[in-house]
Design an enzyme around this catalytic site. Sequence first.
Site, PDB file in Angstrom:
ATOM      1  N   PHE A 139       8.983   6.200   2.570  1.00 38.63           N
ATOM      2  CA  PHE A 139       8.661   7.201   1.543  1.00 38.63           C
ATOM      3  C   PHE A 139       7.189   7.589   1.509  1.00 38.63           C
ATOM      4  O   PHE A 139       6.786   8.397   0.681  1.00 38.63           O
ATOM      5  CB  PHE A 139       9.083   6.674   0.162  1.00 38.63           C
ATOM      6  N   ALA A 163       8.705  -1.454  -3.038  1.00 38.24           N
ATOM      7  CA  ALA A 163       7.267  -1.717  -2.997  1.00 38.24           C
ATOM      8  C   ALA A 163       7.063  -3.226  -2.948  1.00 38.24           C
ATOM      9  O   ALA A 163       7.862  -3.982  -3.512  1.00 38.24           O
ATOM     10  CB  ALA A 163       6.608  -1.123  -4.234  1.00 38.24           C
ATOM     11  N   ASN A 164       6.035  -3.646  -2.251  1.00 39.21           N
ATOM     12  CA  ASN A 164       5.634  -5.062  -2.164  1.00 39.21           C
ATOM     13  C   ASN A 164       6.464  -5.918  -1.227  1.00 39.21           C
ATOM     14  O   ASN A 164       6.210  -7.108  -1.101  1.00 39.21           O
ATOM     15  CB  ASN A 164       5.630  -5.750  -3.535  1.00 39.21           C
ATOM     16  N   ASP A 210      -2.537   4.276   2.717  1.00 39.55           N
ATOM     17  CA  ASP A 210      -3.469   3.239   2.279  1.00 39.55           C
ATOM     18  C   ASP A 210      -2.775   2.211   1.374  1.00 39.55           C
ATOM     19  O   ASP A 210      -3.156   1.040   1.361  1.00 39.55           O
ATOM     20  CB  ASP A 210      -4.647   3.878   1.538  1.00 39.55           C
ATOM     21  N   GLU A 220      -0.795  -3.453   0.996  1.00 35.05           N
ATOM     22  CA  GLU A 220       0.213  -4.527   0.930  1.00 35.05           C
ATOM     23  C   GLU A 220      -0.046  -5.561   2.032  1.00 35.05           C
ATOM     24  O   GLU A 220      -0.008  -6.764   1.798  1.00 35.05           O
ATOM     25  CB  GLU A 220       1.615  -3.948   1.111  1.00 35.05           C
ATOM     26  N   ARG A 259       4.123  12.690  -7.837  1.00 36.44           N
ATOM     27  CA  ARG A 259       4.385  12.110  -6.529  1.00 36.44           C
ATOM     28  C   ARG A 259       5.287  12.995  -5.669  1.00 36.44           C
ATOM     29  O   ARG A 259       5.162  13.034  -4.451  1.00 36.44           O
ATOM     30  CB  ARG A 259       5.029  10.732  -6.678  1.00 36.44           C
ATOM     31  N   ARG A 303      -0.371  16.084  -4.081  1.00 38.78           N
ATOM     32  CA  ARG A 303      -0.544  15.665  -5.481  1.00 38.78           C
ATOM     33  C   ARG A 303      -2.004  15.370  -5.795  1.00 38.78           C
ATOM     34  O   ARG A 303      -2.447  15.564  -6.923  1.00 38.78           O
ATOM     35  CB  ARG A 303       0.328  14.445  -5.793  1.00 38.78           C
ATOM     36  N   GLU A 323      -4.317   2.093  -6.349  1.00 37.96           N
ATOM     37  CA  GLU A 323      -3.574   1.387  -7.403  1.00 37.96           C
ATOM     38  C   GLU A 323      -4.397   1.401  -8.682  1.00 37.96           C
ATOM     39  O   GLU A 323      -5.620   1.195  -8.640  1.00 37.96           O
ATOM     40  CB  GLU A 323      -3.328  -0.071  -7.000  1.00 37.96           C
TER      41      GLU A 323
HETATM   42  C1  LIG Z   1     -14.013  20.618  -4.337  1.00 35.55           C
HETATM   43  C2  LIG Z   1     -13.416  19.676  -3.382  1.00 35.55           C
HETATM   44  C3  LIG Z   1     -13.345  18.266  -3.887  1.00 35.55           C
HETATM   45  C4  LIG Z   1     -12.976  17.316  -2.800  1.00 35.55           C
HETATM   46  C5  LIG Z   1     -13.329  15.893  -3.132  1.00 35.55           C
HETATM   47  C6  LIG Z   1     -13.058  15.043  -1.969  1.00 35.55           C
HETATM   48  C7  LIG Z   1     -13.444  13.614  -2.187  1.00 35.55           C
HETATM   49  C8  LIG Z   1     -12.656  12.769  -1.255  1.00 35.55           C
HETATM   50  C9  LIG Z   1     -13.010  11.328  -1.311  1.00 35.55           C
HETATM   51  C10 LIG Z   1     -11.837  10.556  -0.894  1.00 35.55           C
HETATM   52  C11 LIG Z   1     -12.041   9.088  -0.982  1.00 35.55           C
HETATM   53  C12 LIG Z   1     -10.791   8.425  -0.584  1.00 35.55           C
HETATM   54  C13 LIG Z   1     -10.801   6.956  -0.807  1.00 35.55           C
HETATM   55  C14 LIG Z   1      -9.417   6.437  -0.532  1.00 35.55           C
HETATM   56  C15 LIG Z   1      -8.535   6.252  -1.460  1.00 35.55           C
HETATM   57  C16 LIG Z   1      -7.118   5.839  -1.160  1.00 35.55           C
HETATM   58  O1  LIG Z   1      -7.033   4.455  -1.064  1.00 35.55           O
HETATM   59  C17 LIG Z   1      -6.215   6.317  -2.292  1.00 35.55           C
HETATM   60  C18 LIG Z   1      -4.749   5.956  -2.029  1.00 35.55           C
HETATM   61  O2  LIG Z   1      -4.277   6.609  -0.900  1.00 35.55           O
HETATM   62  P1  LIG Z   1      -2.702   6.710  -0.506  1.00 35.55           P
HETATM   63  O3  LIG Z   1      -2.141   5.332  -0.497  1.00 35.55           O
HETATM   64  O4  LIG Z   1      -2.675   7.338   0.834  1.00 35.55           O
HETATM   65  O5  LIG Z   1      -2.020   7.520  -1.551  1.00 35.55           O
HETATM   66  N1  LIG Z   1      -6.325   7.769  -2.411  1.00 35.55           N
HETATM   67  C19 LIG Z   1      -6.847   8.336  -3.475  1.00 35.55           C
HETATM   68  O6  LIG Z   1      -7.198   7.721  -4.439  1.00 35.55           O
HETATM   69  C20 LIG Z   1      -6.975   9.851  -3.419  1.00 35.55           C
HETATM   70  C21 LIG Z   1      -8.294  10.333  -3.923  1.00 35.55           C
HETATM   71  C22 LIG Z   1      -8.322  11.840  -3.817  1.00 35.55           C
HETATM   72  C23 LIG Z   1      -9.424  12.413  -4.603  1.00 35.55           C
HETATM   73  C24 LIG Z   1      -9.421  13.914  -4.584  1.00 35.55           C
HETATM   74  N1  LIG Z   2      10.609   1.327   0.244  1.00 35.99           N
HETATM   75  C1  LIG Z   2       9.698   1.569  -0.695  1.00 35.99           C
HETATM   76  N2  LIG Z   2      10.046   2.137  -1.875  1.00 35.99           N
HETATM   77  C2  LIG Z   2       9.122   2.427  -2.816  1.00 35.99           C
HETATM   78  N3  LIG Z   2       7.801   2.177  -2.678  1.00 35.99           N
HETATM   79  C3  LIG Z   2       7.388   1.630  -1.518  1.00 35.99           C
HETATM   80  C4  LIG Z   2       8.313   1.302  -0.473  1.00 35.99           C
HETATM   81  N4  LIG Z   2       7.601   0.774   0.553  1.00 35.99           N
HETATM   82  C5  LIG Z   2       6.311   0.762   0.165  1.00 35.99           C
HETATM   83  N5  LIG Z   2       6.182   1.261  -1.078  1.00 35.99           N
HETATM   84  C6  LIG Z   2       4.951   1.464  -1.885  1.00 35.99           C
HETATM   85  O1  LIG Z   2       4.620   2.846  -1.833  1.00 35.99           O
HETATM   86  C7  LIG Z   2       3.251   3.007  -2.123  1.00 35.99           C
HETATM   87  C8  LIG Z   2       2.685   4.204  -1.394  1.00 35.99           C
HETATM   88  O2  LIG Z   2       2.847   4.026  -0.030  1.00 35.99           O
HETATM   89  P1  LIG Z   2       1.926   4.648   1.102  1.00 35.99           P
HETATM   90  O3  LIG Z   2       2.583   4.278   2.398  1.00 35.99           O
HETATM   91  O4  LIG Z   2       0.534   4.241   0.923  1.00 35.99           O
HETATM   92  O5  LIG Z   2       2.093   6.216   0.904  1.00 35.99           O
HETATM   93  P2  LIG Z   2       1.114   7.306   0.251  1.00 35.99           P
HETATM   94  O6  LIG Z   2      -0.097   7.353   1.121  1.00 35.99           O
HETATM   95  O7  LIG Z   2       1.902   8.577   0.313  1.00 35.99           O
HETATM   96  O8  LIG Z   2       0.777   6.868  -1.140  1.00 35.99           O
HETATM   97  C9  LIG Z   2       2.585   1.721  -1.699  1.00 35.99           C
HETATM   98  O9  LIG Z   2       1.822   1.238  -2.769  1.00 35.99           O
HETATM   99  C10 LIG Z   2       3.720   0.774  -1.354  1.00 35.99           C
HETATM  100  O10 LIG Z   2       3.578  -0.457  -2.014  1.00 35.99           O
END
Ligand SMILES: CCCCCCCCCCCCC/C=C/[C@@H](O)[C@H](COP(=O)(O)O)NC(=O)CCCCC
Ligand SMILES: Nc1ncnc2c1ncn2[C@@H]1O[C@H](COP(=O)(O)OP(=O)(O)O)[C@@H](O)[C@H]1O
Length: 573
Positions: A112, A145-146, A169, A174, A276, A282, A526
Amino acid sequence: MQIQGSWTQLDKQNRDKKTVSVPVSELIGVEEGRVEILPQKKVEESEQHFTVFSVKRGPRGAGSAGLWAVGRTLFSCSSRDLRDHWVTQLRAALRDRSASRPQRLLVFINPFGGKKRGVQIYRTLVSPLLELAGISAHVVVTERANQARDHILKKELTGFDGVVCVGGDGMFSELLHGVIGRTQQEAGLSEHDPTETLQPCNLHIGIIPAGSTNCVCFATVGVSDPVTSTLHIIIGDSQPLDVCSVHHLNTLVRYSVSLVGYGFYGDVLAESERHRWMGPLRYDYSGCMVYLSNRSYSGVIQFLPADPKFSSPRDNTRCLSGCRVCSESTERLFPQSDASSNASFYSTSQYSQDSSQSDGDWVSVEGRFRCVSLTCMSSSCPRSPLGLSPAAHLADGTGDLILVRDTSAMGFLKYLHRHTNTQDQFDLPFVEVHRVRAVRFSVPPGEEESDEEEDGGKGTEGGGDRAEQECERDRPERKSISQQHLAERGVERGMGDDRKKKERGLFFGPCCSRAPSVSVWNCDGEILPHTEILCRVHGQLVRLFARGIEDGARTRSCRGGGRKCKGRCVLHT
Ligand SMILES: CCCCCCCCCCCCC/C=C/[C@@H](O)[C@H](COP(=O)(O)O)NC(=O)CCCCC
Ligand SMILES: Nc1ncnc2c1ncn2[C@@H]1O[C@H](COP(=O)(O)OP(=O)(O)O)[C@@H](O)[C@H]1O
Ligand SMILES: [Ca+2]
């Protein structure tokens, strides 16, 4: 190794070349006959031919620094005997490298994550390459998750040379928690003690990017590309990585590598969880919404500065593959080991992380902030190609603390916008950046959200309060990872109250009447259940199958806005 003879170079660009040199370290596999691997395996039997697969550097261009592809070279021999001789020799050369390459991997796919293409990416791009390289993989498609974290914490791992996630990320996080937790359990160390010197982890982590931000992959490889990452895993690259522990009182809350962010980034994450279904978009949508809400928060930040003689967050350098600052840090972190080899990593008993950790004075800063961010690395990602802190290092035992004080909406937009281009986001009067070893955050007395504030107004001011209550009712469940993780570790004490306060505050928006006085922490995607935290950087705690961003003019940090760099930086090629 140099191979010469009668052969056909299939790469059209190099058709005229007579000799091709391929370092054995970058060989992937050898097959008899004329063979193609991607996009689909095709074998044409031939007694005189064999095909060699190796790493090929990708085309240079914006966003493709560090892009690798599978190079395919077809060799034509005068006899079958000669062909067999070559194949035997090349396979022997590959076997000689097997000690430094993984043979067996444990792979977790989040079906997902990101655009929900994890399973397809693994099946079509990753699995054929692992097979070609003779690597066996035990694959788990997660159902909750987890699951990956729990598997690593509890199940038998003997025989695995690494764990790999296919996801974003959150999925990487995890694996990070599983690997660190398991290593500390086995070493008999308490993760809850914030002063503990943690044991570095032997099990390597691989990341196949299939998530939304893919920051850890991008910042350690230079691109977000499944084939490139698979090739780094196959050839057994090894990149140490700093990890930040986050404690509340005497309890471990989480680990982080990319972002511990309060204010803007916390609010964006909280908002994004409600959307999401939009997938990676998002964050863009929530970023706009949170920006428009124009919030700032009070905070008291204390930090332990890193030694400025080694590096600075404003020294205009980039941490690249083979980084000198990181290598010298290895010598300091592992003083008795041979820093030039992997011995420092495998001889974990020689780890002496904190010889100087107690030195130095804490510095205190107080005020109202748009955001407070701590990152152990540059945190570059496709959204921000140079990252939150472009000169941060992957493995120097420090993090960069970025304080963005309250400013006008235009000022903050300028700050954010500079993440997307080459202008210096720290060169603004309301921004400061510090290279640190530890950070404490608290809310000034009287600024905490009190119960009175929470309930305040309910039933007294009519319509506005109803709207606020509706916001709460509409609130979705949080990601379950932190809740489960924390509950399982006995962290739930007092968490309910804390979380309730924050969740109330988060969804202040057009329908709510009152801005929240506290934000939430975004810890690698998180939401943390506490506001008051202590962060500590643990130098080179884990290792990834990566090598950092490969050197090359176009990967250097550009502050020339396209003029000084003459098109050589990652953004101007
Ligand atoms: C006017 C334009 C503004 C653009 C701002 C861009 C700043 C980007 C900095 C991004 C830092 C990212 C640090 C990483 C964070 C990730 O761990 C976290 C979770 O990612 P995922 O598991 O893939 O969903 N991502 C975020 O918290 C997204 C931050 C986005 C902020 C715009
Ligand atoms: N099978 C699953 N169902 C629901 N959540 C999951 C599953 N496997 C992993 N996750 C959780 O989904 C969250 C988001 O996953 P990630 O691979 O980082 O995608 P994204 O970058 O789109 O947020 C993680 O925090 C993880 O713990
Ligand atoms: Ca660092």
